[in-house]
Write a protein that holds these residues in place. Structure first.
Motif, PDB file in Angstrom:
ATOM      1  N   LEU A   1       0.832  -1.205   0.000  1.00 40.54           N
ATOM      2  CA  LEU A   1       0.000   0.000   0.000  1.00 40.54           C
ATOM      3  C   LEU A   1       0.865   1.254   0.000  1.00 40.54           C
ATOM      4  O   LEU A   1       0.567   2.231  -0.702  1.00 40.54           O
ATOM      5  CB  LEU A   1      -0.931  -0.007   1.215  1.00 40.54           C
ATOM      6  N   ARG A   2       1.947   1.216   0.770  1.00 39.04           N
ATOM      7  CA  ARG A   2       2.838   2.373   0.813  1.00 39.04           C
ATOM      8  C   ARG A   2       3.529   2.578  -0.527  1.00 39.04           C
ATOM      9  O   ARG A   2       3.673   3.712  -1.001  1.00 39.04           O
ATOM     10  CB  ARG A   2       3.875   2.182   1.924  1.00 39.04           C
ATOM     11  N   GLU A   3       3.945   1.477  -1.152  1.00 41.36           N
ATOM     12  CA  GLU A   3       4.600   1.582  -2.454  1.00 41.36           C
ATOM     13  C   GLU A   3       3.634   2.100  -3.505  1.00 41.36           C
ATOM     14  O   GLU A   3       3.999   2.902  -4.369  1.00 41.36           O
ATOM     15  CB  GLU A   3       5.155   0.218  -2.867  1.00 41.36           C
ATOM     16  N   GLN A   4       2.376   1.647  -3.428  1.00 43.58           N
ATOM     17  CA  GLN A   4       1.373   2.118  -4.382  1.00 43.58           C
ATOM     18  C   GLN A   4       1.121   3.616  -4.205  1.00 43.58           C
ATOM     19  O   GLN A   4       0.996   4.356  -5.186  1.00 43.58           O
ATOM     20  CB  GLN A   4       0.081   1.335  -4.188  1.00 43.58           C
ATOM     21  N   ALA A   5       1.062   4.056  -2.958  1.00 41.85           N
ATOM     22  CA  ALA A   5       0.860   5.479  -2.690  1.00 41.85           C
ATOM     23  C   ALA A   5       2.040   6.300  -3.191  1.00 41.85           C
ATOM     24  O   ALA A   5       1.855   7.400  -3.741  1.00 41.85           O
ATOM     25  CB  ALA A   5       0.666   5.697  -1.189  1.00 41.85           C
ATOM     26  N   ALA A   6       3.251   5.763  -3.022  1.00 43.69           N
ATOM     27  CA  ALA A   6       4.435   6.471  -3.497  1.00 43.69           C
ATOM     28  C   ALA A   6       4.424   6.590  -5.018  1.00 43.69           C
ATOM     29  O   ALA A   6       4.799   7.640  -5.570  1.00 43.69           O
ATOM     30  CB  ALA A   6       5.693   5.741  -3.036  1.00 43.69           C
TER      31      ALA A   6
END
Length: 216
Positions: A15-20
């Protein structure tokens, strides 16, 4: 106590990578708009941040102004960048008919010139004053030349390349033909339609590079 350092794993959050990734794309898309509207010298990091809805440090986390400009050009050409490694370009090289090869290459490069438009003009204007953009301009011209050489090699392989023009000179002619400035001059300044430019683009390539019909 056992040494566990070798068994530790770096935690990854999808999720964090997708947001980044979303943030990165939003910043670069905003940079495309700001550079297109303001030019390179007029664009400000604050404008890009505001357009993307992020903070100024977030923008700088992706790159400085010159790096953002390079990313913006790459983003604008996402649908078909003129590079020797591009899949669309490789498909062009495999076309066995020289006329069709040049017609499709003309459509390919016309579309890229249309997308890059104001960004290419901004690059040309700023390259003389910014070393990083001068290097980007030089590398983009070298890339165009390598593409031209690839198309000439593929055309020669069909047996249709004019015999009275050395291959490297033919590549130079094609390199000049695919300069994005040609699109700007004829479409944006002289009012040609995209379709009219594409037809002229293909016809000029064919007339300059292929053996005339019936030539022995």
């Amino acid at each position: 106590m056992a040494d566990v350092k070798g068994t530790q794993r770096t935690y990854r959050s999808p999720l964090r990578e997708q947001a980044a990734r979303r943030t990165h794309e939003a910043v670069v898309a905003a940079a495309v708009q700001v550079f297109a509207e303001e030019g390179y010298t007029g664009a400000r990091i604050e404008q890009i941040a505001a357009r993307a809805g992020v903070s100024r440090p977030t923008v700088f986390g992706i790159g400085n102004k010159a790096q953002l400009f390079a990313l913006a050009r790459q983003y604008a050409a996402t649908d078909g960048s003129v590079t020797a490694n591009d899949e669309g370009f490789q498909r062009l090289l495999a076309i066995p008919d020289a006329h069709r090869l040049l017609e499709e290459f003309a459509a390919f490069t016309a579309a890229i010139s249309q997308r890059l438009g104001p960004l290419q003009l901004a690059l040309e204007q700023a390259a003389g004053t910014d070393p990083e953009l001068a290097q980007l301009q030089e590398s983009s011209q070298q890339e165009l030349l390598e593409c031209a050489r690839g198309i000439i090699a593929a055309t020669a392989a069909t047996g249709s390349l004019r015999r009275d023009i050395p291959r490297e000179a033919a590549a130079d002619v094609l390199w000049l033909q695919i300069q994005p400035a040609n699109y700007r001059h004829l479409v944006e300044e002289r009012g040609w339609s995209h379709h009219a430019f594409e037809r002229w683009h293909a016809a000029t390539m064919i007339a300059a590079l292929l053996e005339p019909a019936g030539a022995s």
